[in-house]
Design a protein around this motif. Structure first.
Motif, PDB file in Angstrom:
ATOM      1  N   GLU A 281       0.834  -1.208   0.000  1.00  0.00           N
ATOM      2  CA  GLU A 281       0.000   0.000   0.000  1.00  0.00           C
ATOM      3  C   GLU A 281       0.866   1.254   0.000  1.00  0.00           C
ATOM      4  O   GLU A 281       0.518   2.277  -0.597  1.00  0.00           O
TER       5      GLU A 281
ATOM      6  N   VAL B 292      -8.920  10.302  -3.488  1.00  0.00           N
ATOM      7  CA  VAL B 292      -8.521  10.021  -4.868  1.00  0.00           C
ATOM      8  C   VAL B 292      -9.521  10.591  -5.856  1.00  0.00           C
ATOM      9  O   VAL B 292      -9.160  11.175  -6.879  1.00  0.00           O
ATOM     10  N   THR B 293     -10.810  10.406  -5.588  1.00  0.00           N
ATOM     11  CA  THR B 293     -11.824  10.808  -6.573  1.00  0.00           C
ATOM     12  C   THR B 293     -11.855  12.318  -6.731  1.00  0.00           C
ATOM     13  O   THR B 293     -11.587  13.069  -5.802  1.00  0.00           O
TER      14      THR B 293
ATOM     15  N   THR C  39       1.077   7.103  -6.632  1.00  0.00           N
ATOM     16  CA  THR C  39      -0.083   7.945  -6.946  1.00  0.00           C
ATOM     17  C   THR C  39       0.206   9.408  -6.631  1.00  0.00           C
ATOM     18  O   THR C  39      -0.238  10.319  -7.345  1.00  0.00           O
TER      19      THR C  39
ATOM     20  N   LEU D 276      -4.759  14.257  -6.080  1.00  0.00           N
ATOM     21  CA  LEU D 276      -4.501  13.598  -4.796  1.00  0.00           C
ATOM     22  C   LEU D 276      -3.335  14.270  -4.079  1.00  0.00           C
ATOM     23  O   LEU D 276      -3.382  14.491  -2.872  1.00  0.00           O
TER      24      LEU D 276
ATOM     25  N   ARG E 176      -5.259   3.786   5.305  1.00  0.00           N
ATOM     26  CA  ARG E 176      -5.955   3.568   4.034  1.00  0.00           C
ATOM     27  C   ARG E 176      -6.928   4.693   3.700  1.00  0.00           C
ATOM     28  O   ARG E 176      -7.420   4.777   2.563  1.00  0.00           O
ATOM     29  N   ASP E 177      -7.226   5.524   4.684  1.00  0.00           N
ATOM     30  CA  ASP E 177      -8.236   6.554   4.452  1.00  0.00           C
ATOM     31  C   ASP E 177      -7.792   7.619   3.454  1.00  0.00           C
ATOM     32  O   ASP E 177      -8.612   8.411   2.986  1.00  0.00           O
ATOM     33  N   TRP E 178      -6.471   7.629   3.090  1.00  0.00           N
ATOM     34  CA  TRP E 178      -6.061   8.577   2.063  1.00  0.00           C
ATOM     35  C   TRP E 178      -6.769   8.319   0.748  1.00  0.00           C
ATOM     36  O   TRP E 178      -6.931   9.228  -0.076  1.00  0.00           O
ATOM     37  N   GLN E 179      -7.255   7.085   0.580  1.00  0.00           N
ATOM     38  CA  GLN E 179      -7.921   6.741  -0.680  1.00  0.00           C
ATOM     39  C   GLN E 179      -9.231   7.506  -0.860  1.00  0.00           C
ATOM     40  O   GLN E 179      -9.736   7.634  -1.986  1.00  0.00           O
TER      41      GLN E 179
ATOM     42  N   LEU F 276       0.594   4.397  -2.696  1.00  0.00           N
ATOM     43  CA  LEU F 276       0.406   5.790  -2.271  1.00  0.00           C
ATOM     44  C   LEU F 276       1.467   6.690  -2.876  1.00  0.00           C
ATOM     45  O   LEU F 276       1.153   7.743  -3.458  1.00  0.00           O
TER      46      LEU F 276
END
Length: 998
Positions: free
Chosen positions: A72, A115-116, A79, A86, A109-112, A76
């Motif tokens: 992961e 992304v949107t 990305t 992001l 994982r909450d950084w995801q 990150l």
């Protein structure tokens, strides 16, 4: 990892250029193995440098990378380099919020969630936030989900995707979704309670107005109704349990932190009232008991959770009451009290850093907007928005606020709220204080786009915006009124006559029609005078409105302006000397005495602009001026007219200083030295009356005898006059003594002395509009039956053979005040053994003094007067304290030099120092005497005539209360305090006076 010196130097410089304040620490972090794939990547450094705090952002990134799984971690980092949205969002949040960095370190994982970057993501509303919270099934999972949603919201904010208003609205929508989720959890935990009741959650305050902060109490009100088949009381109990559980879910602190406190203290009766009520119970309270601030709070009410249909019924039912609040009898004093209470609650060491409650802060804008909404929203539904900026825009559109003023307020409010948001975002703590740490200020300035000199730029912008708010806070109430009467603005943007009257009424003006006429007379036209008045009046009208009698203040200002309007210095003084205008407003609206004096001599306004102008003149200075004026005058009557002019001016100086010192000061009433104020007034009035009598004496002598009277002549002040304790309405109690000059017979000397007394009295009693100065000689030997004046030898013979104990007591406050100084000293030498008898008083004398006091209490109290409120003869009043002190002086003055003074408070302090009375009892007597003296002065200042009881007129009573430091609506507290203080003094008096041993 090691780096060559040259490489290190180059990296260090690059990091400095990118805004890092600790390049050495940053270089170490970038050298960690976890960041190997992006180490010193220019894209990453550029993005870090664009954040509010690059050092904080880098530390946060390292924590997330190290907390995540290895696979992961690389996703990150890859990305971050390839996806700019992001990169900007994540690093922007990490550089602005240590708290959200902590959250991401716990939940890497909450950084995801960042992304949107779709259209819907730019303007999420309640439904989308509800989807983000949908998986939360317990309080901890709700906290995590809430922070995840907050993360996305903050990212849009710090990246500039959303503006202030949109961010605040999203925060309110997130709060709404969270309240719904918390209530769902509570219902799941207690299905039987959920089955018995309908429960609506109504948001208030900033949540209700859809303008929430990052960290704020979420104000709510709970409304419940029984479901079919459930008894109402059981339904309310069930709803109360659900509401309490919901509040705990949001408010409790765990390892995941707190969402925010849910505050239900805006409910009827506050924290003392039931948490949940039925709709009918709410309405019953609002119709009978609610205060103005409660209707102001209801202005933002909005149904947000639970039974939305019931919540909407509540809002619809209370809305008419909100828009009728300005018609309530107590609306004006309530508004005045609300405005003052805000500033009084701020600690002095924080007031300059308070974004919300400080001068020129957020509350000034919000309060002004809400007040105008309450006043004009009753007839204009377009103003009924719960959102400050929307309401401000509607006020400008309707002509209730000038468009330029509204635009400046809008800009200032947005900036101050943005500051507040970024301050709270850093640690997600509820605060409105601007930090004083340099690093915090730097991060705050950079977060608002200030990059060259962030601290200096931030400070300048902040001070500029608060200055704008301070300047406009009063102006927005009154400028439209001036535009309406002066007819300078376009007709379509002017207040109607009805709207102008409504506004004046709401601000405390009892006769708005007259007020509008005064404003028109003062500000109409295009002259320089009218232009200056239009500049001055918005602030002056605010000061008048803050007084007990705004109408009197405005009328007085018009009269003074009419008298002095063509005098070049007058308006210039008020415009350029800030204190002069405020002092004038305070003086004109505080009662009748000071304005009446000013109307007789308008040029005395100049006193109010001189820093030394309010300082009382000494007796020597006054006597020099008065005697010089008498010497230049042509005739006795013209001489005394000049003397009266001096007295009028100096009495105005004293009243103005007293009024400004009593409630025109920045000190709170509790911090003021009221005794010092009373002493200052007593000394100033006593000195002024002494100089006036000296002038009348010189005028009377010159008119008949030239420079020398056939007999030496002295005036002795007694009672309050001799004690330097005169109030504004006191008579001048005196004794007259003369001594024939060499070669002058007794009969001729006596005739001359009596003639000069008659002429002095005649001159001082000539008809005039000035407050009278009455000379009272009834304390002379044999009272009204005895001769007006005696020789020193005659006084000595009388006192040796006939003097009664009451006469010795009256002489305790005897002091020469005019005439032959040597003769006056001779009189004092004569009476000292009488008033301070060697070995004190005998038992018979003590009993006689007590008998006289008891007789006075029973016989001299005016018929129908309340003995608990009569300041002179009532319980614990002036007489009780003075007789107690005077008994100690006569008993112990021969042995204690400190007691040989004519002043009551000095003698009481000396008695305490000598151990004759305990400190606590002495303080009790002193407090009562000072308070009674202040009430007496207040009555004269307010009514323009003396009185020894509180006035019966409501407005006059309020004015007395303001002078004494009580807010409007607290007259009952004033009377209760007076009775309490004087009751304690009476208890001390009864012990020390009636119970004292000889």
């Amino acid at each position: 990892m090691t780096t060559a010196p040259g490489r290190r130097s180059s990296t260090f410089t690059r990091l400095l250029r990118h805004g890092f304040t600790d390049p050495s620490a940053a270089e170490q972090l970038l050298g960690l193995d976890a960041l190997a794939s992006v180490r010193f990547d220019p894209v990453l450094l550029e993005a870090l440098g664009a954040t509010a705090d690059p050092d904080l952002a880098l530390r946060g990134l390292v924590r997330i990378v190290e907390a995540g799984a290895e696979d992961e971690r690389q996703v990150l980092l890859d990305t971050l380099i390839t996806a700019k949205p992001l990169r900007d969002r994540l690093l922007g949040v990490l550089g602005a919020s240590e708290a959200l960095g902590d959250h991401l370190a716990r939940h890497p994982r909450d950084w995801q969630a960042l992304v949107t970057y779709e259209a819907v993501d730019l303007n999420p509303q309640v439904a989308e936030f509800e989807r983000g919270l949908a998986d939360a099934v317990d309080p901890d999972s709700l906290r995590v989900a809430y922070r995840r949603c907050l993360l996305t919201l903050a990212a849009r904010d710090v990246c500039g995707t959303t503006g202030l208003a949109q961010t605040a609205a999203e925060l309110a929508d997130l709060a709404t979704a969270t309240l719904r989720a918390a209530l769902a959890i509570a219902r799941t935990a207690a299905p039987q309670d959920a089955a018995q009741c309908r429960l609506a959650v109504v948001a208030m305050g900033k949540c209700g107005g859809q303008e929430l902060n990052y960290v704020s109490d979420v104000d709510v009100i709970f409304v419940a109704e029984a479901r079919d088949g459930t008894e109402e009381n059981r339904a309310v109990q069930a709803a109360t349990r659900l509401a309490a559980h919901m509040m705990r879910i949001c408010s409790d602190t765990t390892v995941e932190g707190t969402i925010w406190p849910v505050d239900a203290n805006l409910r009827p009766e506050g924290r003392n009232g039931p948490l949940v009520r039925t709709l009918s119970s709410h309405l019953a309270y609002y119709e009978r008991w609610a205060k103005t601030w409660e209707f102001q709070a209801l202005l933002k009410a909005r149904a947000v959770a639970g039974d939305l249909e019931l919540g909407a019924e509540y809002v619809e039912a209370v809305s008419p009451l909100v828009w009728q609040a300005a018609d309530r009898d107590n609306f004006v004093p309530d508004v005045q009290q609300m405005r003052r209470r805000v500033v009084e609650n701020i600690p002095a060491d924080r007031i300059d850093r308070e974004l919300k409650l400080g001068p020129g802060g957020l509350r000034d804008v919000e309060f002004a907007v809400q007040l105008l909404q309450l006043v004009h929203g009753r007839s204009d539904a377009a103003l009924r928005s719960g959102t400050t900026l929307e309401a401000l825009r509607a006020l400008a559109d309707g002509g209730y606020v000038g468009r330029a003023d509204a635009a400046q307020l809008d800009e200032a409010y947005r900036f101050l709220r943005s500051m507040e948001h970024r301050i709270q975002l850093y640690r997600l703590r509820r605060t409105h204080l601007v930090p004083d740490d340099e690093a915090d200020l730097r991060r705050l300035g950079r977060s608002l786009g200030m990059r060259t000199e962030p601290v200096a730029e931030l400070t300048r912008a902040w001070k500029r915006h608060t200055s704008v708010v301070r300047r406009l806070h009063e102006k927005i109430f009154y400028r439209p009124l001036l535009d309406a009467v002066a007819q300078l603005a376009p007709a379509e943007s002017r207040l109607s006559a009805k709207a102008a009257a409504h506004r004046l009424e709401a601000l405390g003006y009892a006769d708005p029609s007259a007020a509008l006429r005064h404003l028109e007379a003062l500000s109409s036209g295009v002259s320089r005078k009218a232009a200056i008045q239009r500049t001055l009046l918005p602030v002056l009208l605010g000061w008048f409105a803050d007084s007990a009698d705004p109408d009197a203040g405005l009328l007085g200002f018009r009269k003074v302006s009419d008298a002095l309007g063509k005098t070049p210095w007058y308006l210039r003084l008020l415009r350029d000397e800030g204190a002069a205008a405020e002092n004038l407003a305070r003086v004109l609206s505080a009662g009748r005495l000071a304005p009446d004096l000013l109307m007789r001599a308008p040029e005395a306004v100049a006193i109010l602009g001189d820093p030394e102008g309010l300082r009382p003149r000494t007796r020597e200075h006054l006597e020099q001026e008065v005697l010089a004026a008498v010497g230049r005058a042509d005739g006795a009557e013209s001489a005394v007219a000049v003397v009266r002019g001096v007295r009028r001016r100096e009495l105005f100086r004293t009243t103005a200083a007293d009024l400004i010192g009593s409630y025109g000061t920045e000190e709170s009433p509790a911090e003021q030295d009221h005794g010092a104020l009373v002493d200052r007034v007593g000394s100033a009035v006593s000195d002024l009356n002494a100089a006036t009598i000296a002038g009348a004496l010189r005028a009377a002598v010159r008119a008949r005898w030239g420079e020398t009277l056939p007999t030496r002549f002295a005036v002795i002040g007694v009672g309050r006059f001799g004690g330097h304790e005169l109030s504004y309405g006191s008579d001048a109690d005196v004794l007259f003594v003369h001594q024939p000059r060499e070669g002058v017979g007794d009969e001729e000397a006596s005739k001359a002395a009596n003639t000069v007394i008659s002429e002095m009295r005649r001159l001082l009693q000539l008809p005039t509009a000035d407050p009278p100065l009455l000379i009272d000689a009834d304390l002379r030997p044999e009272g009204k039956s005895g001769p007006l004046v005696r020789t020193l030898k005659s006084y000595e013979a009388y006192y040796r053979r006939w003097s009664l104990v009451w006469e010795s007591q009256a002489l305790l406050r005897a002091e020469p005040i005019a005439g032959d100084a040597e003769l006056g000293r001779g009189f004092i030498d004569l009476i000292d053994p009488l008033r301070y008898p060697v070995e004190g008083l005998g038992d018979d004398a003590v009993r006689e003094i007590r008998r006289l006091k008891a007789r006075m209490e029973s016989e001299r109290m005016p018929r129908g007067a309340d003995p608990t409120l009569h300041v002179k003869l009532g319980r614990g009043g002036l007489s009780d304290v003075e007789w107690t002190v005077q008994l100690m002086q006569m008993q112990h003055g021969w042995a204690e030099p400190g007691l040989r003074t004519t002043r009551t408070r000095e003698a009481l302090a000396a008695a305490c120092a000598a151990g004759l009375i305990p400190t606590e009892e002495a303080q009790t007597l002193d407090e009562a005497w000072v308070l009674a003296s202040r009430v007496r002065n207040a009555v004269m200042l307010v009514r323009g005539r003396p009185g020894d009881t509180f006035p019966s007129d409501a407005r006059e009573m309020t004015a007395v209360g303001r002078y004494l430091g009580y807010e409007p609506g607290h007259v009952g507290d004033m009377l209760d305090d007076y009775r309490r203080i004087t009751r304690r003094a009476r208890a001390v008096m009864e012990e020390r006076f009636y119970g004292a041993s000889s």
